[in-house]
Design a protein around this motif. Structure first.
Motif, PDB file in Angstrom:
ATOM      1  N   PRO A 385      47.445  47.808  59.798  1.00  0.00           N
ATOM      2  CA  PRO A 385      45.974  47.757  59.703  1.00  0.00           C
ATOM      3  C   PRO A 385      45.389  48.469  58.481  1.00  0.00           C
ATOM      4  O   PRO A 385      44.240  48.913  58.523  1.00  0.00           O
ATOM      5  CB  PRO A 385      45.539  48.448  60.999  1.00  0.00           C
ATOM      6  N   MET A 386      46.160  48.579  57.395  1.00  0.00           N
ATOM      7  CA  MET A 386      45.598  49.199  56.194  1.00  0.00           C
ATOM      8  C   MET A 386      44.507  48.313  55.591  1.00  0.00           C
ATOM      9  O   MET A 386      44.691  47.106  55.424  1.00  0.00           O
ATOM     10  CB  MET A 386      46.684  49.448  55.151  1.00  0.00           C
ATOM     11  N   ILE A 387      43.380  48.926  55.277  1.00  0.00           N
ATOM     12  CA  ILE A 387      42.280  48.231  54.620  1.00  0.00           C
ATOM     13  C   ILE A 387      42.383  48.388  53.108  1.00  0.00           C
ATOM     14  O   ILE A 387      42.184  47.426  52.360  1.00  0.00           O
ATOM     15  CB  ILE A 387      40.928  48.764  55.133  1.00  0.00           C
ATOM     16  N   ALA A 388      42.687  49.587  52.660  1.00  0.00           N
ATOM     17  CA  ALA A 388      42.750  49.836  51.218  1.00  0.00           C
ATOM     18  C   ALA A 388      43.440  51.155  50.957  1.00  0.00           C
ATOM     19  O   ALA A 388      43.650  51.969  51.858  1.00  0.00           O
ATOM     20  CB  ALA A 388      41.342  49.853  50.607  1.00  0.00           C
ATOM     21  N   LYS A 389      43.773  51.355  49.676  1.00  0.00           N
ATOM     22  CA  LYS A 389      44.211  52.653  49.181  1.00  0.00           C
ATOM     23  C   LYS A 389      43.148  53.132  48.193  1.00  0.00           C
ATOM     24  O   LYS A 389      42.846  52.440  47.221  1.00  0.00           O
ATOM     25  CB  LYS A 389      45.571  52.547  48.493  1.00  0.00           C
ATOM     26  N   LEU A 390      42.591  54.293  48.471  1.00  0.00           N
ATOM     27  CA  LEU A 390      41.592  54.885  47.589  1.00  0.00           C
ATOM     28  C   LEU A 390      42.288  55.917  46.720  1.00  0.00           C
ATOM     29  O   LEU A 390      42.836  56.897  47.235  1.00  0.00           O
ATOM     30  CB  LEU A 390      40.483  55.524  48.418  1.00  0.00           C
ATOM     31  N   ILE A 391      42.271  55.698  45.403  1.00  0.00           N
ATOM     32  CA  ILE A 391      42.979  56.578  44.469  1.00  0.00           C
ATOM     33  C   ILE A 391      41.956  57.202  43.513  1.00  0.00           C
ATOM     34  O   ILE A 391      41.083  56.497  42.987  1.00  0.00           O
ATOM     35  CB  ILE A 391      44.029  55.794  43.656  1.00  0.00           C
ATOM     36  N   VAL A 392      42.060  58.506  43.339  1.00  0.00           N
ATOM     37  CA  VAL A 392      41.153  59.195  42.414  1.00  0.00           C
ATOM     38  C   VAL A 392      41.969  60.057  41.459  1.00  0.00           C
ATOM     39  O   VAL A 392      43.090  60.475  41.767  1.00  0.00           O
ATOM     40  CB  VAL A 392      40.128  60.079  43.158  1.00  0.00           C
ATOM     41  N   TRP A 393      41.374  60.332  40.294  1.00  0.00           N
ATOM     42  CA  TRP A 393      42.040  61.155  39.267  1.00  0.00           C
ATOM     43  C   TRP A 393      41.003  62.016  38.566  1.00  0.00           C
ATOM     44  O   TRP A 393      39.846  61.625  38.401  1.00  0.00           O
ATOM     45  CB  TRP A 393      42.727  60.269  38.227  1.00  0.00           C
ATOM     46  N   ASP A 394      41.422  63.209  38.159  1.00  0.00           N
ATOM     47  CA  ASP A 394      40.620  64.032  37.258  1.00  0.00           C
ATOM     48  C   ASP A 394      41.535  65.061  36.607  1.00  0.00           C
ATOM     49  O   ASP A 394      42.737  65.117  36.888  1.00  0.00           O
ATOM     50  CB  ASP A 394      39.453  64.697  37.984  1.00  0.00           C
ATOM     51  N   GLU A 395      40.950  65.896  35.754  1.00  0.00           N
ATOM     52  CA  GLU A 395      41.726  66.826  34.944  1.00  0.00           C
ATOM     53  C   GLU A 395      42.462  67.872  35.773  1.00  0.00           C
ATOM     54  O   GLU A 395      43.553  68.309  35.407  1.00  0.00           O
ATOM     55  CB  GLU A 395      40.811  67.523  33.942  1.00  0.00           C
ATOM     56  N   THR A 396      41.868  68.314  36.888  1.00  0.00           N
ATOM     57  CA  THR A 396      42.471  69.357  37.722  1.00  0.00           C
ATOM     58  C   THR A 396      42.481  68.915  39.180  1.00  0.00           C
ATOM     59  O   THR A 396      41.760  67.980  39.561  1.00  0.00           O
ATOM     60  CB  THR A 396      41.690  70.675  37.619  1.00  0.00           C
ATOM     61  N   ARG A 397      43.267  69.612  40.000  1.00  0.00           N
ATOM     62  CA  ARG A 397      43.302  69.286  41.421  1.00  0.00           C
ATOM     63  C   ARG A 397      41.937  69.484  42.059  1.00  0.00           C
ATOM     64  O   ARG A 397      41.492  68.664  42.874  1.00  0.00           O
ATOM     65  CB  ARG A 397      44.352  70.160  42.140  1.00  0.00           C
ATOM     66  N   GLU A 398      41.274  70.558  41.710  1.00  0.00           N
ATOM     67  CA  GLU A 398      39.962  70.844  42.295  1.00  0.00           C
ATOM     68  C   GLU A 398      38.969  69.730  41.994  1.00  0.00           C
ATOM     69  O   GLU A 398      38.245  69.258  42.873  1.00  0.00           O
ATOM     70  CB  GLU A 398      39.441  72.174  41.769  1.00  0.00           C
ATOM     71  N   ARG A 399      38.943  69.286  40.746  1.00  0.00           N
ATOM     72  CA  ARG A 399      37.996  68.239  40.368  1.00  0.00           C
ATOM     73  C   ARG A 399      38.391  66.893  40.965  1.00  0.00           C
ATOM     74  O   ARG A 399      37.523  66.098  41.387  1.00  0.00           O
ATOM     75  CB  ARG A 399      37.882  68.165  38.850  1.00  0.00           C
TER      76      ARG A 399
END
Length: 665
Positions: A385-399
């Motif tokens: 039942p997967m709808i999507a994979k949401l992937i995010v990126w930024d310079e640091t883990r916190e961001r």
């Protein structure tokens, strides 16, 4: 490079492979079952071939039909994606015999890693560190239990042919072993056609860290850093990230070189993932090697800037690896959250439904959405039942984590239960922000993750009433009218010589609330739950803008067949309008039996009709979306009769059996 590629898979991963193939100028062929006739991957591909009925075992798992589709379309290569036939040595061999390139490792490598017990023996000979356990061929249940007793509980039962958490059970005490073994064997047999088990010592607070490796046919091998996949439910990953928090350069090098050592031990070629358990003291142990592309590969792509599907196609066409080890650079931090149709608060029970409203966050260099569905598509009982994979990126883990939280709060899905709130709570809780990770994270921090948002009932009801009124006006305006000025087409509650008032009944937060909305010329006075509130608003498309006491905000209104969902900055409000009862509703219930928690298939009956059973005793097993669900006795009593037999499909909510509780119960 190939000119035509067949993708022997469906959903998100099929769409993902098509995207890279199109960029490289490679024509694509999709395959589809009855249930996927109108699926997104079928629409995106240049050609599509029907391969059978909806159940995977009758379509996506039928090797001959896949090979025939490749022959019929002239496909020179087959990409298996992940799951299904991706780690099936017989399929890879059939491709070779048909003169079609299998985009994956050699048959011998798949066979070597296809059995977890055989893989452990190979790794032991290659001096790769292993978790203590029994990996032998003798599958006598008594022998398996003795091995567990000898190493001490807890232990982990794992299907030797398994993956994705299928055929896996934690066993915390000796008296749980027999039932867990039987369930793991059934699940493994249904998913992989093999019920062989291994038993391992279960480490109580390990991290799950995996290394992405790539090998070509010219002796080159590299590792592309690591991913932390510790946050799991039902042994399936929920949020993955790369690189792993707290990873030192030395530990990364040690794990990476060990992963390459494991790959070389089996003559590997292509994309592979070596999975390790990383203990608190920094020691790590080989767990398994997945001889395919992983679901979470995008986080590696985001921090390396490389397209791993392109790498797969290059290696399969006998080209060397694009980069040497010292040319691989890591930049920034990435997360992947798996968006599922499931009820996280109800033991992650898979859900079905039609995606009546679907609005993912806007994609950018920081946000990526890999999906295989569109608005209006159905989440069926036949597949994951997967709808999507949401992937995010930024310079640091916190961001990057801040971007993940923002993207999750912007995700809009209506028409089925989802895990979005669960993912948001997980991603924003303090232990996750501070990277206090281990495989028991969700269980340990359940109170922080499974809480509901603080409800402002009065605000929710007021905005629900406003939304419903504005939605009615919007629908009326969309219909043609010969006289747009006639009051009979007005939806502001116009009455001759009377206040412009409308009466509603809202179903919200599990209750029915009468409401009265009076039009003031510039907004409404809404009386609900004993309070009056003046609110102004407008609805443009699905965007609601409203003003309360001088505070202007916006939200998104999703209308589906099941009702409405209003997405606000503080969370989502679900509501519906209670229509007058005209006497046509069927008030009959399903009392007197136990009901199916979702659409699925009956796998096995565990007792005979007429049997006296104890409270909580397992009665039958259902399978839905590749997961087993055990139906248990609610009290001591008697099973009068079963209403379904093994192999039969069952609708969610259907009565499964007749049960009479003991008078004492």
């Amino acid at each position: 490079m190939f000119s035509k590629l067949l993708i022997a898979n469906r959903g998100e991963i099929a769409c993902r492979v098509i995207k890279t193939a199109r960029r490289l100028g490679i024509a694509t062929v999709a395959v589809y079952s009855d249930a996927d006739r109108d699926a997104l991957h079928v629409e995106l591909a240049d050609e599509a071939v029907h391969i059978g009925p909806s159940p995977a075992r009758e379509s996506y798992l039928v090797i001959d039909r896949i090979i025939e589709a490749a022959r019929a379309t002239g496909a020179e290569a087959i990409h298996p994606g992940y799951g299904f036939l991706s780690e099936n040595a017989a399929f890879a061999r059939a491709c070779s015999e048909a003169g079609v390139t299998f985009v994956g490792p050699p048959v011998a490598a798949i066979e070597a890693m296809g059995s977890k017990s055989a893989a452990k023996q190979i790794m032991e000979q290659a001096q790769v560190p292993l978790v203590p356990g029994y990996h032998g061929e003798d599958q006598d249940p008594a022998l398996l239990k003795k091995a567990a007793d000898d190493m001490g509980y807890p232990v982990l039962l794992k299907a030797t042919a398994g993956g994705g958490g299928k055929g896996m059970r934690q066993v915390w005490a000796a008296d749980e072993f027999d039932e867990a073994l039987a369930a793991a064997k059934r699940e493994s047999s249904a998913s992989f056609g093999d019920d062989t088990m291994l038993v391992e010592k279960y480490l109580t607070k390990p991290r799950h860290v995996e290394v992405q490796v790539f090998c070509d046919n010219h002796g080159n091998a590299v590792y592309l850093a690591e991913r932390d996949c510790s946050v799991q439910r039902r042994h399936q990953k929920v949020i993955e990230e790369a690189p792993a928090p707290g990873m030192t350069a030395q530990l990364r090098r040690d794990m990476g070189e060990t992963a390459i050592q494991a790959a070389r031990a089996i003559g590997y070629s292509g994309a592979g993932t070596v999975e390790f358990l990383l203990d608190e003291d920094g020691s790590f142990y080989f767990m398994e090697m997945n001889t395919r592309l992983q679901v979470e590969h995008p986080v590696t792509e985001m921090i390396t800037g490389q397209d791993l599907v392109e790498w797969q196609l290059l290696v399969a066409s006998d080209a060397p690896l694009p980069l040497a080890q010292d040319e691989i650079r890591l930049h920034g931090h990435a997360f992947e959250a798996r968006v599922y149709a499931e009820d996280a608060a109800n033991d992650f029970l898979p859900a079905t439904g039609t995606l009546g409203f679907l609005r993912p966050p806007e994609e950018s260099e920081f946000v990526r959405v890999d999906t295989g569905v569109r608005q209006g598509d159905e989440i069926s009982v036949f597949y994951d039942p997967m709808i999507a994979k949401l992937i995010v990126w930024d310079e640091t883990r916190e961001r990057a984590l801040q971007r993940l939280a923002s993207a999750l709060s912007d995700y809009r899905i209506g028409g089925t239960v989802t895990n979005l709130d669960f993912l948001y709570n997980l991603a924003t809780c303090r232990p996750f922000r501070e990277a206090e990770l281990d495989t028991g994270f969700i269980t340990r921090h359940g109170e922080l993750i499974f809480h509901q948002r603080e409800q402002d009932l009065q605000l929710d009801l007021t905005l629900a009433a406003l939304s419903l009124l504005l939605y009615r006006q919007q629908q009326a305006a969309s219909r043609n009218c010969l006289d747009p000025w006639t009051p009979w087409q007005s939806h502001n509650g116009w009455r001759l010589n009377e206040p412009h008032a409308q009466h509603l009944v809202l179903h919200c937060h599990g209750q029915d609330f009468p409401a009265v909305a009076e039009w003031l010329g510039q907004g409404y006075r809404i009386r609900v739950n004993g309070h009056d509130t003046v609110v102004q608003g407008e609805l443009e498309g699905d965007c609601l803008r409203f003003e309360l006491a001088g505070h202007r905000q916006r939200g998104t209104l999703a209308a589906t067949d099941e009702g409405f969902t209003l997405y606000l900055p503080a969370g989502a409000v679900q509501f519906s309008e209670v229509r007058p009862d005209t006497g046509e509703l069927d008030a009959s219930g399903a009392a007197g039996g136990l009901n199916a928690p979702m659409n699925g298939t009956v796998v096995t009956l565990l007792v005979e009709a007429g049997a006296a059973v104890a409270a909580d005793q397992p009665l039958l097993v259902m399978e839905a979306m590749k997961m087993e669900h055990t139906i248990r006795a609610p009290a001591a009593g008697t099973v009068d009769s079963f209403l379904f037999q093994p192999g039969e499909l069952v609708d969610g909510g259907a009565e499964l059996l007749r049960f009479t509780p003991d008078e004492e119960a």
